[in-house]
Design an enzyme around this catalytic site. Structure first.
Site, PDB file in Angstrom:
ATOM      1  N   MET A  35     -86.031  11.320 -25.557  1.00  0.00           N
ATOM      2  CA  MET A  35     -87.329  11.947 -25.810  1.00  0.00           C
ATOM      3  C   MET A  35     -88.146  11.060 -26.762  1.00  0.00           C
ATOM      4  SD  MET A  35     -86.834  16.018 -25.638  1.00  0.00           S
ATOM      5  CE  MET A  35     -86.298  16.259 -27.313  1.00  0.00           C
ATOM      6  N   GLY A  36     -87.773   9.781 -26.870  1.00  0.00           N
ATOM      7  CA  GLY A  36     -88.546   8.860 -27.692  1.00  0.00           C
ATOM      8  C   GLY A  36     -88.256   9.025 -29.177  1.00  0.00           C
ATOM      9  N   LEU A  38     -87.457   6.618 -31.123  1.00  0.00           N
ATOM     10  CA  LEU A  38     -86.145   5.984 -31.007  1.00  0.00           C
ATOM     11  C   LEU A  38     -85.646   5.467 -32.353  1.00  0.00           C
ATOM     12  CD1 LEU A  38     -86.668   4.049 -27.663  1.00  0.00           C
ATOM     13  CD2 LEU A  38     -85.829   6.368 -28.031  1.00  0.00           C
ATOM     14  N   HIS A  39     -84.327   5.470 -32.473  1.00  0.00           N
ATOM     15  CA  HIS A  39     -83.658   4.916 -33.658  1.00  0.00           C
ATOM     16  C   HIS A  39     -82.418   4.185 -33.180  1.00  0.00           C
ATOM     17  CE1 HIS A  39     -80.981   8.291 -33.044  1.00  0.00           C
ATOM     18  NE2 HIS A  39     -81.994   9.138 -33.166  1.00  0.00           N
ATOM     19  N   GLU A  40     -81.658   3.668 -34.146  1.00  0.00           N
ATOM     20  CA  GLU A  40     -80.489   2.861 -33.825  1.00  0.00           C
ATOM     21  C   GLU A  40     -79.516   3.596 -32.878  1.00  0.00           C
ATOM     22  OE1 GLU A  40     -79.646  -0.190 -33.987  1.00  0.00           O
ATOM     23  OE2 GLU A  40     -77.560   0.205 -33.398  1.00  0.00           O
ATOM     24  N   HIS A  42     -80.230   5.596 -30.383  1.00  0.00           N
ATOM     25  CA  HIS A  42     -80.673   5.400 -28.991  1.00  0.00           C
ATOM     26  C   HIS A  42     -80.383   3.971 -28.523  1.00  0.00           C
ATOM     27  CE1 HIS A  42     -83.578   8.667 -30.313  1.00  0.00           C
ATOM     28  NE2 HIS A  42     -83.091   9.187 -29.209  1.00  0.00           N
ATOM     29  N   GLU A 153     -72.995  11.429 -28.133  1.00  0.00           N
ATOM     30  CA  GLU A 153     -72.087  12.501 -28.568  1.00  0.00           C
ATOM     31  C   GLU A 153     -72.703  13.331 -29.679  1.00  0.00           C
ATOM     32  OE1 GLU A 153     -68.341  10.859 -29.704  1.00  0.00           O
ATOM     33  OE2 GLU A 153     -67.694  10.567 -27.632  1.00  0.00           O
ATOM     34  N   ASP A 155     -75.333  15.031 -29.548  1.00  0.00           N
ATOM     35  CA  ASP A 155     -75.618  16.309 -28.875  1.00  0.00           C
ATOM     36  C   ASP A 155     -74.402  16.623 -28.000  1.00  0.00           C
ATOM     37  OD1 ASP A 155     -78.568  16.850 -29.561  1.00  0.00           O
ATOM     38  OD2 ASP A 155     -78.569  14.767 -28.934  1.00  0.00           O
ATOM     39  N   GLN A 158     -74.638  19.330 -25.319  1.00  0.00           N
ATOM     40  CA  GLN A 158     -75.487  18.817 -24.237  1.00  0.00           C
ATOM     41  C   GLN A 158     -74.690  17.866 -23.336  1.00  0.00           C
ATOM     42  OE1 GLN A 158     -79.729  17.337 -24.635  1.00  0.00           O
ATOM     43  NE2 GLN A 158     -78.687  15.375 -24.718  1.00  0.00           N
TER      44      GLN A 158
HETATM   45  O1  PAF Z   1     -81.069  14.322 -25.830  1.00  0.00           O
HETATM   46  C1  PAF Z   1     -82.277  14.234 -25.506  1.00  0.00           C
HETATM   47  O2  PAF Z   1     -83.037  13.397 -26.018  1.00  0.00           O
HETATM   48  C2  PAF Z   1     -82.834  15.185 -24.454  1.00  0.00           C
HETATM   49  O3  PAF Z   1     -82.258  16.433 -24.538  1.00  0.00           O
HETATM   50  C3  PAF Z   1     -82.724  14.606 -23.021  1.00  0.00           C
HETATM   51  C4  PAF Z   1     -81.276  14.421 -22.595  1.00  0.00           C
HETATM   52  C5  PAF Z   1     -83.460  13.287 -22.922  1.00  0.00           C
HETATM   53  C6  PAF Z   1     -83.370  15.587 -22.031  1.00  0.00           C
HETATM   54  O4  PAF Z   1     -84.702  15.809 -22.336  1.00  0.00           O
END
Ligand code: PAF
Length: 285
Positions: A35-36, A38-40, A42, A153, A155, A158
């Site tokens: 979802m943008g 961004l950090h290390e 990602h 991990e 999340d 998720q």
């Molecule tokens: O973890 C996230 O950034 C979001 O939940 C995802 C997986 C991109 C879905 O929108």
């Protein structure tokens, strides 16, 4: 940071055309949905994608359907230029940044719901959240058609929901989980950490500290229920405004463990709110 601008596509058709061209060359494609902001953390997902594929695609889409009505959709940090530069620097080959109307065109009416594993933890604290995640991740995977997709991990619920969904729907992709990137004091990196004041940031570090202490107690044979209760009290004491949960669960299906001592592997998961920031963390026990 890389000097080369990262190629950007905004439509499903353009994304598919690029992925098809790579496939025609026999290249494997890795995908990192984000979802943008961004950090290390990602960027470590991008590196893991590149270790398992020849080309990496990252998506940046702040998905409205996974935010509740009183959550931070409007405030969620956005900065496409900076995100693109960071992705290029990490070796990413393509940014997919669809608009809301590309993702959910007029008349859109479909929802993906994963049962059971979505019910506890963030499922009960954030009603509807996992339907939003499952739906958008299904769409993103079908839009991109990657060989591998990487999720953090951090999340953890998720990640396990997505693994369940990919198996259940026969989506032809390998799902990889990447370890949580942390600050020196243990705080899990998160785009939402940007909301924290200096005083809140000091309290935030206690979330991971508390999980580590709880793990030590579990490994010493203490009862799960007592460890969970003590961890919630420790977070209250540390200055969190609300503790949504600290729970010890099965690492695969997230079913409840305890109340007595652990007999096998487990995952401890926590969510707590400080000021306007909701933080989550989890660790293997
Ligand atoms: O973890 C996230 O950034 C979001 O939940 C995802 C997986 C991109 C879905 O929108």
């Amino acid at each position: 940071m890389s000097e080369t601008p990262l190629p950007l596509v905004r439509t499903v058709a353009d994304l598919r055309a690029q992925v098809r061209a790579w496939r025609a060359e026999g290249l494997r494609v890795g995908f990192v949905p984000t979802m943008g902001a961004l950090h290390e953390g990602h960027l470590s997902l991008v590196r893991l994608a590149l270790a398992n594929a020849d080309r990496a695609v990252a998506s940046v889409f702040v998905n409205p359907t996974q935010f509740g009505p009183n959550e931070d959709f409007d405030a969620y940090p956005r900065g496409e230029q900076r995100d693109a530069e960071l992705l290029a620097g990490a070796g990413c080959h393509l940014l997919y940044a669809p608009t809301v109307s590309e993702m959910y065109p007029e008349g859109y009416a479909t929802k993906v719901t994963v049962a059971r594993i979505t019910e506890p933890l963030d499922g009960s604290a954030r009603p509807g959240h996992f339907d939003g995640v499952s739906t958008v991740v299904t769409k993103l995977l079908l839009q991109c058609g990657p060989d591998v997709a990487v999720f953090g991990e951090k999340d953890f619920q998720q990640l396990q929901v997505i693994r369940r969904m990919v198996r259940d729907l026969d989506i032809p992709v390998e799902v990889l989980g990447a370890p949580t990137a942390r600050a020196d004091d243990g705080l899990a990196l998160s785009s939402r950490n940007a909301y924290l004041s200096a005083a809140e940031r000091a309290v935030a570090a206690k979330l991971n500290f508390t999980l580590r202490a709880a793990i030590a107690h579990l490994q010493a044979g203490h009862a799960v229920a007592a460890v969970e209760t003590a961890a919630v009290a420790a977070l209250d004491e540390a200055g969190f405004d609300r503790v949504d949960y600290v729970e010890v669960r099965d690492p695969e299906d997230l079913s409840r463990l305890g109340p007595g001592p652990l007999a096998g592997p487990a995952r401890i998961l926590a969510a707590a709110v400080i000021g306007r920031t909701r933080l989550i963390d989890n660790m293997a026990v």
